[in-house]
Design an enzyme around this catalytic site. Structure first.
Site, PDB file in Angstrom:
ATOM      1  N   GLU A  83       0.852  -1.186   0.000  1.00 16.46           N
ATOM      2  CA  GLU A  83       0.000   0.000   0.000  1.00 16.46           C
ATOM      3  C   GLU A  83       0.885   1.232   0.000  1.00 16.46           C
ATOM      4  O   GLU A  83       1.773   1.368   0.852  1.00 16.46           O
ATOM      5  CB  GLU A  83      -0.944   0.058   1.203  1.00 16.46           C
ATOM      6  CG  GLU A  83      -1.823   1.300   1.143  1.00 16.46           C
ATOM      7  CD  GLU A  83      -2.909   1.369   2.203  1.00 16.46           C
ATOM      8  OE1 GLU A  83      -3.699   2.337   2.152  1.00 16.46           O
ATOM      9  OE2 GLU A  83      -2.952   0.481   3.060  1.00 16.46           O
ATOM     10  N   GLU A 108       4.773   5.085   3.714  1.00 16.43           N
ATOM     11  CA  GLU A 108       4.285   6.422   4.055  1.00 16.43           C
ATOM     12  C   GLU A 108       5.469   7.262   4.522  1.00 16.43           C
ATOM     13  O   GLU A 108       6.329   6.765   5.261  1.00 16.43           O
ATOM     14  CB  GLU A 108       3.224   6.326   5.151  1.00 16.43           C
ATOM     15  CG  GLU A 108       2.683   7.663   5.644  1.00 16.43           C
ATOM     16  CD  GLU A 108       2.035   8.470   4.531  1.00 16.43           C
ATOM     17  OE1 GLU A 108       2.584   9.553   4.222  1.00 16.43           O
ATOM     18  OE2 GLU A 108       1.013   8.036   3.980  1.00 16.43           O
ATOM     19  N   ASP A 158      -2.637  12.340  -3.492  1.00 18.79           N
ATOM     20  CA  ASP A 158      -2.762  13.785  -3.667  1.00 18.79           C
ATOM     21  C   ASP A 158      -3.157  14.087  -5.115  1.00 18.79           C
ATOM     22  O   ASP A 158      -2.460  13.697  -6.045  1.00 18.79           O
ATOM     23  CB  ASP A 158      -1.423  14.447  -3.334  1.00 18.79           C
ATOM     24  CG  ASP A 158      -1.554  15.953  -3.139  1.00 18.79           C
ATOM     25  OD1 ASP A 158      -2.357  16.570  -3.856  1.00 18.79           O
ATOM     26  OD2 ASP A 158      -0.855  16.502  -2.276  1.00 18.79           O
ATOM     27  N   ASP A 194     -11.209  10.651  -5.355  1.00 15.14           N
ATOM     28  CA  ASP A 194     -12.464  11.399  -5.321  1.00 15.14           C
ATOM     29  C   ASP A 194     -12.390  12.635  -6.215  1.00 15.14           C
ATOM     30  O   ASP A 194     -13.212  13.538  -6.091  1.00 15.14           O
ATOM     31  CB  ASP A 194     -12.833  11.794  -3.883  1.00 15.14           C
ATOM     32  CG  ASP A 194     -11.742  12.575  -3.183  1.00 15.14           C
ATOM     33  OD1 ASP A 194     -10.662  12.775  -3.786  1.00 15.14           O
ATOM     34  OD2 ASP A 194     -11.942  12.992  -2.025  1.00 15.14           O
ATOM     35  N   THR A 230     -13.749   5.772   3.771  1.00 17.83           N
ATOM     36  CA  THR A 230     -13.035   6.650   4.696  1.00 17.83           C
ATOM     37  C   THR A 230     -13.955   7.765   5.185  1.00 17.83           C
ATOM     38  O   THR A 230     -14.987   8.051   4.591  1.00 17.83           O
ATOM     39  CB  THR A 230     -11.806   7.283   4.029  1.00 17.83           C
ATOM     40  OG1 THR A 230     -12.253   8.258   3.065  1.00 17.83           O
ATOM     41  CG2 THR A 230     -10.960   6.236   3.316  1.00 17.83           C
ATOM     42  N   LYS A 231     -13.539   8.434   6.258  1.00 20.03           N
ATOM     43  CA  LYS A 231     -14.367   9.522   6.795  1.00 20.03           C
ATOM     44  C   LYS A 231     -14.454  10.675   5.796  1.00 20.03           C
ATOM     45  O   LYS A 231     -15.509  11.305   5.655  1.00 20.03           O
ATOM     46  CB  LYS A 231     -13.821  10.008   8.138  1.00 20.03           C
ATOM     47  CG  LYS A 231     -12.439  10.642   8.106  1.00 20.03           C
ATOM     48  CD  LYS A 231     -12.037  11.130   9.491  1.00 20.03           C
ATOM     49  CE  LYS A 231     -10.669  11.799   9.464  1.00 20.03           C
ATOM     50  NZ  LYS A 231     -10.274  12.294  10.807  1.00 20.03           N
ATOM     51  N   GLU A 233     -14.226  10.359   2.534  1.00 12.64           N
ATOM     52  CA  GLU A 233     -15.067   9.870   1.451  1.00 12.64           C
ATOM     53  C   GLU A 233     -16.543   9.950   1.844  1.00 12.64           C
ATOM     54  O   GLU A 233     -17.394  10.378   1.054  1.00 12.64           O
ATOM     55  CB  GLU A 233     -14.686   8.422   1.136  1.00 12.64           C
ATOM     56  CG  GLU A 233     -15.471   7.781   0.019  1.00 12.64           C
ATOM     57  CD  GLU A 233     -15.026   6.355  -0.235  1.00 12.64           C
ATOM     58  OE1 GLU A 233     -15.642   5.696  -1.092  1.00 12.64           O
ATOM     59  OE2 GLU A 233     -14.075   5.888   0.420  1.00 12.64           O
TER      60      GLU A 233
END
Length: 251
Positions: A83, A108, A158, A194, A230-231, A233
């Site tokens: 990921e 990350e 991003d 998104d 996700t929150k 989303e």
């Protein structure tokens, strides 16, 4: 990194004059390679710092320019999923919980996110996650062997939404070619965004890669059950914003 759709990416303005790889400065010195992220100075909370100290030595894998021994790292042989940009790690932890038979390596660069995921690992007793805190391109180039991955997840990278910043988007032909070279035949690549413009670019780039096949005749795929909402989303969906998933498989 999972982004907050309300962010205006002000730090992109400062990065706008960064150079492109392969070009030279006026005095002949090579430019730095464009990176796929901007390092943001986030504050590490007390809980995240404690998790970094307590769980980092076990679950954070140091970057080394040599292929990772997955079996030794996870103490077993299991399907391997990479990921890229897990943000604060909630999605990673939820998927790892739902798929205990798979091993997940999360990449990350931002320390608060690494600390947040380590905190979840400790709280939930997760054994099938490891973390590399380093640039994803270099991890792919040096730590991931060819045809070694069963899957790759990249969720809400991003979007670099201004047109002059589109060159900084992670999903570009060269990067996708690198990803494909690390997937096993039959391995999958799952992206989500998104931003409609970015979704269109993702679909175009992935469809042009000859070693990939789209799993959806409609172009965009239904959200797989293993990817939680996700929150950000959820908030966007309430506002009428779209979310696009793409799932491709290597031939």
């Amino acid at each position: 990194m999972i982004h907050d759709p309300t962010s205006d990416h002000d730090d992109a303005e400062a990065a706008d004059n960064d150079s492109t790889e392969g070009e030279n400065t006026a005095d002949g010195r090579p430019h730095r390679r464009i990176r796929s992220f901007v390092t943001r100075a986030g504050r590490v909370s007390t809980g995240q710092r404690r998790a970094l100290d307590d769980f980092g030595p076990r679950f954070v894998v140091p970057y080394t320019p040599q292929p990772l021994d997955w079996d030794a790292t996870f103490s077993r042989s299991a399907p391997r999923v990479l990921e890229i940009g897990f943000g604060m790690g909630a999605t990673t932890a939820e998927i790892a919980t739902a798929r205990p038979g798979d091993d997940f390596l999360g990449v990350e660069v931002h320390e608060p996110g690494v600390g947040a995921l380590l905190k979840l690992i400790g709280e939930q007793g997760l054994e099938n996650i490891r973390i590399v805190q380093h640039d994803a391109v270099e991890v792919l180039e040096h730590m991931i062997a060819a045809e070694s991955l069963d899957g790759v997840h990249i969720y809400f990278p991003d979007p670099w939404h201004k047109a002059r910043h589109h060159k900084r988007r992670l999903i570009q032909p060269g990067f996708v070619s690198l990803l494909v070279s690390r997937l096993k035949p039959g391995g999958y690549l799952h992206l989500a965004t998104d931003w409609q413009n970015y979704a269109e670019q993702m679909l175009e780039v992935l469809s042009a890669e000859p070693a990939l096949d789209n799993t959806s005749d409609a172009g965009y795929a239904p959200r797989p059950d293993y990817r939680p909402v996700t929150k950000f989303e959820r908030r966007g969906l309430k506002l009428g914003h779209g979310v696009w998933d793409l799932v491709f498989k290597r031939r």
